[in-house]
Design a protein around this motif. Structure first.
Motif, PDB file in Angstrom:
ATOM      1  N   TYR A 197      -3.907  14.874  -7.096  1.00  0.00           N
ATOM      2  CA  TYR A 197      -4.720  14.738  -5.887  1.00  0.00           C
ATOM      3  C   TYR A 197      -5.129  13.286  -5.650  1.00  0.00           C
ATOM      4  N   THR A 198      -5.033  12.847  -4.394  1.00  0.00           N
ATOM      5  CA  THR A 198      -5.482  11.493  -4.046  1.00  0.00           C
ATOM      6  C   THR A 198      -7.014  11.508  -4.047  1.00  0.00           C
ATOM      7  N   SER A 199      -7.599  10.325  -4.001  1.00  0.00           N
ATOM      8  CA  SER A 199      -9.045  10.274  -4.219  1.00  0.00           C
ATOM      9  C   SER A 199      -9.857  10.866  -3.076  1.00  0.00           C
ATOM     10  N   GLY A 200      -9.261  10.983  -1.884  1.00  0.00           N
ATOM     11  CA  GLY A 200      -9.965  11.660  -0.794  1.00  0.00           C
ATOM     12  C   GLY A 200     -11.214  10.942  -0.328  1.00  0.00           C
TER      13      GLY A 200
ATOM     14  N   THR B 200       0.004  -4.224 -15.124  1.00  0.00           N
ATOM     15  CA  THR B 200      -1.227  -3.968 -14.381  1.00  0.00           C
ATOM     16  C   THR B 200      -0.929  -3.660 -12.926  1.00  0.00           C
ATOM     17  N   GLY B 201      -1.789  -2.851 -12.334  1.00  0.00           N
ATOM     18  CA  GLY B 201      -1.619  -2.473 -10.937  1.00  0.00           C
ATOM     19  C   GLY B 201      -2.667  -1.442 -10.586  1.00  0.00           C
ATOM     20  N   GLY B 202      -2.470  -0.783  -9.477  1.00  0.00           N
ATOM     21  CA  GLY B 202      -3.453   0.195  -9.023  1.00  0.00           C
ATOM     22  C   GLY B 202      -4.462  -0.457  -8.098  1.00  0.00           C
ATOM     23  N   ALA B 203      -4.592  -1.772  -8.247  1.00  0.00           N
ATOM     24  CA  ALA B 203      -5.388  -2.608  -7.351  1.00  0.00           C
ATOM     25  C   ALA B 203      -4.821  -4.005  -7.565  1.00  0.00           C
ATOM     26  N   ALA B 204      -5.103  -4.922  -6.626  1.00  0.00           N
ATOM     27  CA  ALA B 204      -4.501  -6.246  -6.754  1.00  0.00           C
ATOM     28  C   ALA B 204      -5.105  -7.009  -7.926  1.00  0.00           C
ATOM     29  N   PRO B 205      -4.296  -7.492  -8.858  1.00  0.00           N
ATOM     30  CA  PRO B 205      -4.848  -8.302  -9.930  1.00  0.00           C
ATOM     31  C   PRO B 205      -5.053  -9.732  -9.428  1.00  0.00           C
TER      32      PRO B 205
ATOM     33  N   THR C  61       2.945  -7.958 -16.573  1.00  0.00           N
ATOM     34  CA  THR C  61       3.841  -7.544 -15.494  1.00  0.00           C
ATOM     35  C   THR C  61       2.982  -6.901 -14.419  1.00  0.00           C
ATOM     36  N   HIS C  62       3.220  -7.292 -13.184  1.00  0.00           N
ATOM     37  CA  HIS C  62       2.423  -6.762 -12.083  1.00  0.00           C
ATOM     38  C   HIS C  62       3.192  -5.644 -11.381  1.00  0.00           C
ATOM     39  N   LEU C  63       2.559  -4.468 -11.287  1.00  0.00           N
ATOM     40  CA  LEU C  63       3.179  -3.310 -10.626  1.00  0.00           C
ATOM     41  C   LEU C  63       2.355  -2.929  -9.399  1.00  0.00           C
ATOM     42  N   TYR C  64       3.031  -2.389  -8.410  1.00  0.00           N
ATOM     43  CA  TYR C  64       2.309  -1.873  -7.236  1.00  0.00           C
ATOM     44  C   TYR C  64       2.847  -0.487  -6.915  1.00  0.00           C
ATOM     45  N   GLY C  65       1.963   0.378  -6.519  1.00  0.00           N
ATOM     46  CA  GLY C  65       2.444   1.685  -6.079  1.00  0.00           C
ATOM     47  C   GLY C  65       1.312   2.571  -5.641  1.00  0.00           C
ATOM     48  N   LEU C  66       1.642   3.814  -5.409  1.00  0.00           N
ATOM     49  CA  LEU C  66       0.655   4.798  -4.981  1.00  0.00           C
ATOM     50  C   LEU C  66       0.987   6.131  -5.632  1.00  0.00           C
ATOM     51  N   THR C  67       0.019   7.038  -5.568  1.00  0.00           N
ATOM     52  CA  THR C  67       0.268   8.375  -6.073  1.00  0.00           C
ATOM     53  C   THR C  67       1.507   8.965  -5.377  1.00  0.00           C
ATOM     54  N   GLU C  68       1.631   8.728  -4.087  1.00  0.00           N
ATOM     55  CA  GLU C  68       2.714   9.322  -3.301  1.00  0.00           C
ATOM     56  C   GLU C  68       4.106   8.872  -3.758  1.00  0.00           C
ATOM     57  N   CYS C  69       4.190   7.799  -4.538  1.00  0.00           N
ATOM     58  CA  CYS C  69       5.499   7.365  -5.021  1.00  0.00           C
ATOM     59  C   CYS C  69       5.492   7.297  -6.546  1.00  0.00           C
TER      60      CYS C  69
ATOM     61  N   ARG D 291       1.903 -11.577  -6.729  1.00  0.00           N
ATOM     62  CA  ARG D 291       2.582 -10.903  -5.600  1.00  0.00           C
ATOM     63  C   ARG D 291       3.116  -9.548  -6.087  1.00  0.00           C
ATOM     64  N   GLN D 292       3.217  -8.591  -5.162  1.00  0.00           N
ATOM     65  CA  GLN D 292       3.619  -7.238  -5.548  1.00  0.00           C
ATOM     66  C   GLN D 292       5.122  -7.135  -5.769  1.00  0.00           C
ATOM     67  N   GLY D 293       5.888  -8.086  -5.227  1.00  0.00           N
ATOM     68  CA  GLY D 293       7.262  -8.253  -5.677  1.00  0.00           C
ATOM     69  C   GLY D 293       8.349  -7.475  -4.972  1.00  0.00           C
TER      70      GLY D 293
ATOM     71  N   GLY E 153       0.182   2.643   4.163  1.00  0.00           N
ATOM     72  CA  GLY E 153      -1.189   2.293   4.574  1.00  0.00           C
ATOM     73  C   GLY E 153      -1.620   0.936   4.039  1.00  0.00           C
ATOM     74  N   ASP E 154      -0.693   0.224   3.401  1.00  0.00           N
ATOM     75  CA  ASP E 154      -1.008  -1.117   2.889  1.00  0.00           C
ATOM     76  C   ASP E 154      -0.374  -2.167   3.792  1.00  0.00           C
ATOM     77  N   LEU E 155      -1.127  -3.224   4.052  1.00  0.00           N
ATOM     78  CA  LEU E 155      -0.620  -4.298   4.908  1.00  0.00           C
ATOM     79  C   LEU E 155      -0.210  -5.477   4.050  1.00  0.00           C
TER      80      LEU E 155
ATOM     81  N   GLU F 198       3.941  -9.326  -0.580  1.00  0.00           N
ATOM     82  CA  GLU F 198       2.584  -9.597  -1.055  1.00  0.00           C
ATOM     83  C   GLU F 198       1.629  -8.797  -0.195  1.00  0.00           C
ATOM     84  N   ILE F 199       0.793  -8.010  -0.857  1.00  0.00           N
ATOM     85  CA  ILE F 199      -0.158  -7.176  -0.117  1.00  0.00           C
ATOM     86  C   ILE F 199      -1.359  -8.010   0.271  1.00  0.00           C
ATOM     87  N   LYS F 200      -1.785  -7.807   1.508  1.00  0.00           N
ATOM     88  CA  LYS F 200      -2.954  -8.549   1.973  1.00  0.00           C
ATOM     89  C   LYS F 200      -4.182  -7.656   2.007  1.00  0.00           C
TER      90      LYS F 200
HETATM   91  P1  ADP Z   1      -6.045   6.434  -4.445  1.00  0.00           P
HETATM   92  O1  ADP Z   1      -5.464   6.291  -3.076  1.00  0.00           O
HETATM   93  O2  ADP Z   1      -6.477   7.769  -4.811  1.00  0.00           O
HETATM   94  O3  ADP Z   1      -6.981   5.340  -4.811  1.00  0.00           O
HETATM   95  P2  ADP Z   1      -3.564   5.508  -5.530  1.00  0.00           P
HETATM   96  O4  ADP Z   1      -3.346   5.142  -6.920  1.00  0.00           O
HETATM   97  O5  ADP Z   1      -2.544   6.340  -4.888  1.00  0.00           O
HETATM   98  O6  ADP Z   1      -4.910   6.237  -5.518  1.00  0.00           O
HETATM   99  O7  ADP Z   1      -3.842   4.208  -4.701  1.00  0.00           O
HETATM  100  C1  ADP Z   1      -2.790   3.470  -4.228  1.00  0.00           C
HETATM  101  C2  ADP Z   1      -3.309   2.250  -3.544  1.00  0.00           C
HETATM  102  O8  ADP Z   1      -3.792   1.315  -4.510  1.00  0.00           O
HETATM  103  C3  ADP Z   1      -2.245   1.509  -2.799  1.00  0.00           C
HETATM  104  O9  ADP Z   1      -2.038   2.076  -1.518  1.00  0.00           O
HETATM  105  C4  ADP Z   1      -2.810   0.103  -2.739  1.00  0.00           C
HETATM  106  O10 ADP Z   1      -3.742  -0.020  -1.690  1.00  0.00           O
HETATM  107  C5  ADP Z   1      -3.559  -0.009  -4.047  1.00  0.00           C
HETATM  108  N1  ADP Z   1      -2.723  -0.719  -5.026  1.00  0.00           N
HETATM  109  C6  ADP Z   1      -2.024  -0.196  -6.042  1.00  0.00           C
HETATM  110  N2  ADP Z   1      -1.397  -1.162  -6.760  1.00  0.00           N
HETATM  111  C7  ADP Z   1      -1.717  -2.339  -6.169  1.00  0.00           C
HETATM  112  C8  ADP Z   1      -1.359  -3.688  -6.417  1.00  0.00           C
HETATM  113  N3  ADP Z   1      -0.600  -4.051  -7.429  1.00  0.00           N
HETATM  114  N4  ADP Z   1      -1.841  -4.609  -5.571  1.00  0.00           N
HETATM  115  C9  ADP Z   1      -2.628  -4.278  -4.526  1.00  0.00           C
HETATM  116  N5  ADP Z   1      -3.000  -3.025  -4.255  1.00  0.00           N
HETATM  117  C10 ADP Z   1      -2.555  -2.054  -5.052  1.00  0.00           C
END
Ligand code: ADP
Length: 548
Positions: free
Chosen positions: A196-199, A310-315, A331-339, A366-368, A428-430, A440-442
């Motif tokens: 489940y996403t955080s809602g 690291t990831g889940g938020a911008a380091p 190593t910098h990773l980017y992603g979402l629950t949906e992927c 940079r998210q790469g 939903g990320d710009l 690179e996510i802004k």
């Molecule tokens: P939730 O939406 O429940 O917080 P997610 O883990 O699915 O959980 O969140 C994904 C979001 O986290 C991404 O859409 C993005 O906004 C942010 N995110 C994840 N990794 C990065 C990263 N490396 N850099 C910037 N933002 C990130």
């Protein structure tokens, strides 16, 4: 002359069919079989004093599967588990799908209404929960008309909480069959996990993973993070977060060792790194920041290589630089629950070797580029789907496509259709794409600040704040402003033992380090509210900013 018959189809379409000899559904369940057959005696899991071999790990998963099956749990049923990073949750990642059921790991920080919502929405057939969460679980179950049966995890390494269920997990699986003849999924499209996403805006959405995607993303992790049979992986990322970004399966794919930890705490992390020779770990930037600010005597000296993803938020680049300084390879990773968690990573280029530490960290922030197991990514206009130029300036929405994008949102066709509009998954990320192809996510689209008609990336302002030697953490949100529409408002936490710092000094630091229109007009000193996955709760800060 020979008559040339027009072929009915390609020569490759006859006699070359799919069969059991040359086609199998991709499933991460294969990984545990291989680990148990190849290295039966090698340690699969370390937890406290307990070392579990691959053969034993597999046997325990089969026991779990057999007791689930005996209870009538099978294809398409949900089994929810609420537990910290302990072996029982890892076992559920294999034992539950072995009977065709779907593992739903529940975020351990949720409150009773959210837990009840998830159990109801997912139609959970069984809940397995650690006694640490008994208050929330009890209150959650009490809210439900038809609560699922429950099994307790009575972990000897935890005191407190109550036992609520039918029996303890160990007793539950003790009667199971260690040779249970489970059947791999016939169809790789079958659901394996529900997260489940955080809602933050309304009810959470249930993201459905399939076996194929879980297999592929786990393999992607092995390739990107360089896992192998000698790898020792420390669990500093919640397993409930996209199944631990699919490392629950990835580490076993490589036949590596999982080191379980109940709590993410530098006082446990550093000793575990030294004692078990941890080679790999993942964590949100906040975990890295905790490690950086841990007392030096606790950190000790690293005498072996440790890879940290690291990831889940911008380091912030300063966090990357500080970790590298301590001897970790980031190593910098980017992603979402949906992927399935990580979808891109910042692949290292040899010509960055010659840059200084700060320049390297800026590149690595940079998210790469895409994971080897994703098909493609574009940065495009959200409506027209037209790609923005790769100039490092033009902002668009990140969109993904490929085999590691979810099946969709459970029982929510409207949201699924919207997320997949135009044949791309809309993140939903710009962000921007640089001339070297790196993205690179802004900002998240809802977090971008628009001041006097100009876009201001909150991440960019935060990066500058993080570089201030007295600042430990910072978050920047929009605050309504009569003249400019919005202006940046910074929330700042000073590092332990920091000297005094005034709002004016913080603003002056920003003015010295970035364009003036991006500088915060307001600075608040406080602790930052966070989600359980280490993200700052910007919606809470926006409310606070408006109330100032
Ligand atoms: P939730 O939406 O429940 O917080 P997610 O883990 O699915 O959980 O969140 C994904 C979001 O986290 C991404 O859409 C993005 O906004 C942010 N995110 C994840 N990794 C990065 C990263 N490396 N850099 C910037 N933002 C990130």
């Amino acid at each position: 002359m020979l008559a040339r018959n027009k072929p009915q189809g390609s020569i490759y379409e006859t006699g070359l069919g799919k069969g059991p000899a040359n086609f199998a559904a991709l499933s991460p369940l294969d990984f545990i079989v291989r680990a148990a057959e190849t290295y039966p005696d090698k340690t699969a899991i370390i937890y406290g004093e307990t070392h579990t071999s691959n053969a034993e790990f597999y046997a325990r998963c089969r026991r779990l599967a057999s007791v689930l099956s005996a209870r009538g749990i099978g294809s398409g049923d949900t089994v929810s588990v609420m537990a910290p990073n302990i072996p029982a949750l890892l076992e559920a990642h294999y034992g539950v799908p072995m009977v065709g059921a779907v593992i739903n790991a529940i975020n351990t920080r949720l409150d009773a209404p959210a837990v009840a919502f998830i159990l109801e929405h997912s139609e959970a057939k069984l809940l397995i929960a650690d006694r640490e969460y008994s208050d929330v679980v009890k209150a959650g179950l009490a809210r439900m008309e038809n609560p699922p049966p429950m099994i307790d995890i009575d972990d000897p390494l935890h005191e407190g909480g109550a036992l609520l269920g039918e029996c303890d997990y160990e007793a539950f699986i003790a009667g199971g069959d260690a040779d249970f003849a489970w059947v791999p999924p016939a169809d790789e499209w079958q659901a394996i996990a529900l997260n489940y996403t955080s809602g933050t805006t309304g009810d959470p959405k249930g993201v459905v993973f399939h076996h194929r995607g879980a297999y592929l993303n786990a393999i992607g992790n092995v390739i990107v993070f360089g896992l192998n049979a000698k790898s020792v992986y420390l669990w500093t990322l919640p397993m409930f977060h996209c199944n631990g970004w699919t490392y629950t399966w990835g580490v076993t794919a490589a036949c590596g060792t999982h080191v379980c930890l109940r709590r993410v705490d530098p006082a446990l992390i550093f000793p575990a790194i030294h004692e078990y020779g941890v080679s790999h770990m993942c964590g949100a930037p906040i975990v890295l920041n905790m490690m950086i600010h841990a007392p030096e005597e606790l950190q000790g000296k690293l005498n072996h290589a440790v890879e940290v993803a690291t990831g889940g938020a911008a380091p912030p680049s300063s966090v990357i630089a500080a970790m590298e300084e301590m001897g970790f390879n980031v190593t910098h990773l980017y992603g979402l629950t949906e992927c399935y968690g990580p979808a891109t990573y910042c692949a290292w280029q040899d010509d960055w070797d010659h840059l200084d530490r700060e320049e390297q960290a800026a590149m690595m922030a940079r998210q790469g580029v895409i994971y080897p197991t994703l098909q493609s990514l574009m940065v495009a206009d959200a409506e027209t789907l037209e790609e923005v130029p790769s100039d490092g300036k033009s902002i668009g929405e990140l969109m993904l496509r490929g085999n590691t994008v979810m099946r969709g949102y459970l029982k929510n066709p409207g949201a699924t259709e919207k997320a997949f509009a135009g044949g791309w998954f809309h993140t939903g990320d710009l962000g921007v794409r640089h001339s070297d192809g790196y993205v690179e996510i802004k900002d998240r689209s809802k977090d971008i600040i628009i001041s006097g008609g100009e876009n201001i990336s909150s991440l960019e302002v935060e990066d500058v704040l993080f570089k201030h030697p007295e600042i430990m953490e910072a978050a920047v949100v929009a605050r309504s402003d009569e003249k400019w529409g919005e202006t940046p408002c910074a929330f700042v936490t000073l590092r332990p033992g920091a000297g005094k710092l005034s709002a004016e000094e913080v603003i002056a630091w920003c003015r010295d380090n970035m364009a003036h229109y991006k500088c915060p007009n307001t600075v608040v000193f406080c602790d930052l509210p966070k989600t359980s996955t280490g993200k700052v709760q910007k919606f809470t800060l926006r409310e606070r900013a408006e109330a100032l």
